[in-house]
Motif scaffolding. Structure first.
Motif, short mmCIF file in Angstrom:
data_model
loop_
_atom_site.label_atom_id
_atom_site.label_comp_id
_atom_site.label_asym_id
_atom_site.label_seq_id
_atom_site.Cartn_x
_atom_site.Cartn_y
_atom_site.Cartn_z
N ASP A 8 0.84 -1.19 0.00
CA ASP A 8 0.00 0.00 0.00
C ASP A 8 0.88 1.25 0.00
OD1 ASP A 8 -1.34 2.04 2.29
OD2 ASP A 8 -2.68 1.42 0.66
N VAL A 9 0.61 2.21 -0.89
CA VAL A 9 1.45 3.39 -1.06
C VAL A 9 1.55 4.21 0.23
CG1 VAL A 9 1.73 5.56 -2.32
CG2 VAL A 9 1.01 3.51 -3.53
N GLU A 10 0.45 4.45 0.89
CA GLU A 10 0.48 5.24 2.13
C GLU A 10 1.27 4.52 3.21
OE1 GLU A 10 -2.47 7.13 5.49
OE2 GLU A 10 -3.28 6.74 3.50
N ALA A 11 1.06 3.22 3.35
CA ALA A 11 1.80 2.43 4.35
C ALA A 11 3.29 2.40 4.00
CB ALA A 11 1.23 1.02 4.44
N LEU A 12 3.61 2.30 2.72
CA LEU A 12 5.01 2.30 2.28
C LEU A 12 5.68 3.62 2.63
CD1 LEU A 12 7.45 1.20 0.70
CD2 LEU A 12 6.40 2.10 -1.37
N THR A 13 5.00 4.72 2.39
CA THR A 13 5.54 6.04 2.69
C THR A 13 5.84 6.18 4.18
OG1 THR A 13 4.30 6.98 0.85
CG2 THR A 13 5.10 8.52 2.50
N ARG A 14 4.90 5.77 5.00
CA ARG A 14 5.10 5.84 6.46
C ARG A 14 6.23 4.92 6.90
NH1 ARG A 14 0.60 8.16 9.30
NH2 ARG A 14 -1.07 8.62 7.84
N PHE A 15 6.28 3.72 6.35
CA PHE A 15 7.31 2.74 6.69
C PHE A 15 8.70 3.28 6.37
CE2 PHE A 15 9.98 -0.86 5.27
CZ PHE A 15 10.00 -1.62 6.43
N LEU A 16 8.88 3.82 5.17
CA LEU A 16 10.18 4.34 4.76
C LEU A 16 10.58 5.55 5.61
CD1 LEU A 16 9.96 4.04 0.87
CD2 LEU A 16 11.26 2.59 2.46
N ALA A 17 9.64 6.43 5.90
CA ALA A 17 9.94 7.60 6.73
C ALA A 17 10.40 7.16 8.12
CB ALA A 17 8.71 8.50 6.84
N LEU A 18 9.72 6.20 8.69
CA LEU A 18 10.08 5.70 10.02
C LEU A 18 11.47 5.06 10.01
CD1 LEU A 18 9.35 5.07 12.97
CD2 LEU A 18 8.30 2.96 12.14
N LYS A 19 11.74 4.24 9.02
CA LYS A 19 13.04 3.55 8.94
C LYS A 19 14.18 4.54 8.71
CE LYS A 19 11.54 -0.46 9.82
NZ LYS A 19 11.82 -1.03 11.15
N LYS A 20 13.94 5.57 7.92
CA LYS A 20 14.96 6.59 7.69
C LYS A 20 15.25 7.35 8.97
CE LYS A 20 14.06 7.38 2.79
NZ LYS A 20 13.62 8.39 1.81
N ALA A 21 14.20 7.70 9.70
CA ALA A 21 14.38 8.40 10.97
C ALA A 21 15.11 7.50 11.98
CB ALA A 21 13.03 8.83 11.53
N GLU A 22 14.72 6.26 12.06
CA GLU A 22 15.37 5.32 12.98
C GLU A 22 16.85 5.13 12.65
OE1 GLU A 22 11.59 2.47 14.21
OE2 GLU A 22 12.97 1.78 12.66
N SER A 23 17.19 5.25 11.38
CA SER A 23 18.59 5.04 10.99
C SER A 23 19.51 6.14 11.52
CB SER A 23 18.70 4.94 9.46
OG SER A 23 18.65 6.22 8.85
N LEU A 24 18.95 7.27 11.91
CA LEU A 24 19.76 8.39 12.40
C LEU A 24 19.60 8.66 13.90
CD1 LEU A 24 19.27 10.95 9.49
CD2 LEU A 24 21.25 9.48 9.95
N VAL A 25 18.77 7.88 14.56
CA VAL A 25 18.48 8.16 15.97
C VAL A 25 19.71 8.06 16.87
CG1 VAL A 25 17.76 5.87 16.80
CG2 VAL A 25 16.64 7.91 17.67
N ASP A 26 20.63 7.17 16.59
CA ASP A 26 21.84 7.06 17.40
C ASP A 26 22.78 8.25 17.18
OD1 ASP A 26 21.05 4.69 18.57
OD2 ASP A 26 22.12 3.43 17.11
N LYS A 27 22.78 8.77 15.98
CA LYS A 27 23.63 9.91 15.65
C LYS A 27 23.07 11.22 16.22
CE LYS A 27 26.09 11.86 11.72
NZ LYS A 27 26.34 11.78 10.30
N PHE A 28 21.75 11.30 16.29
CA PHE A 28 21.05 12.50 16.79
C PHE A 28 20.03 12.08 17.84
CE2 PHE A 28 22.30 13.22 12.39
CZ PHE A 28 23.01 14.40 12.50
N PRO A 29 20.47 11.74 19.06
CA PRO A 29 19.57 11.17 20.07
C PRO A 29 18.51 12.10 20.63
CG PRO A 29 21.76 11.51 20.98
CD PRO A 29 21.84 11.82 19.52
N SER A 30 18.65 13.41 20.52
CA SER A 30 17.63 14.28 21.13
C SER A 30 16.48 14.37 20.23
CB SER A 30 18.16 15.66 21.43
OG SER A 30 19.48 15.66 21.82
#
Length: 64
Positions: free
Chosen positions: A42-64
């Motif tokens: 589903d396009v909407e679910a895909l968009t949300r999934f990718l956004a979440l994974k991209k954000a999670e990929s940087l959480v250790d670098k930018f913890p606040s």
């Protein structure tokens, strides 16, 4: 508050700049093409999934 855009998209950068946001654009550590293989169809679910994974990929670098 520091705003991080986990994207290298020129379109997203321009959109947020025009909207008046101050942010730092950082390339996500997530591989979008690999993520799409395990992502929802589903396009909407895909968009949300990718956004979440991209954000999670940087959480250790930018913890606040």
């Amino acid at each position: 508050m520091r705003f991080i855009l986990a994207s290298t998209s020129k379109y997203r950068k321009n959109l947020l700049t025009r909207a008046g946001f101050q942010f730092e654009a950082i390339a996500p550590l997530a591989n979008e093409e690999e993520l799409k293989k395990a992502a929802p169809v589903d396009v909407e679910a895909l968009t949300r999934f990718l956004a979440l994974k991209k954000a999670e990929s940087l959480v250790d670098k930018f913890p606040s």
